[in-house]
Design a protein around this motif. Sequence first.
Motif: not given
Length: 95
Positions: A20-24, A35-44, A46-60
């Motif tokens: 949810n956008n409120e989380v980040i 903030l999203g990485v911290d949230f996912l670390t709490g859920l899952y 430690s790990g490697n989490y990277k934000q991705t853009s559904f609209n390809n706005n970043f990370r190609k």
Amino acid sequence: MAHFAILDNLHKVTQVVVVNNEVITDGDGVEQEQLGVDFLTGLYGSGNYKQTSFNNNFRKNYAGIGFTYDSTRDAFISRQPYPSWTLNEDTCIYE
């Protein structure tokens, strides 16, 4: 909604999850990937989490299962479909 790729130790995408956008969003109303990485670390854990853009706005490219995260290009790259195809360095898409 924000989307995050979960990466294995070879930087391959194993899963894409929605956060949810409120989380980040920080107290100033600015989205912060950490903030999203911290949230996912709490859920899952430690790990490697990277934000991705559904609209390809970043990370190609939007991350898909089996894609690789290339930290040098800061991009998600799909598998090479055929040996004769080459990677377009601008789009990080095989042609």
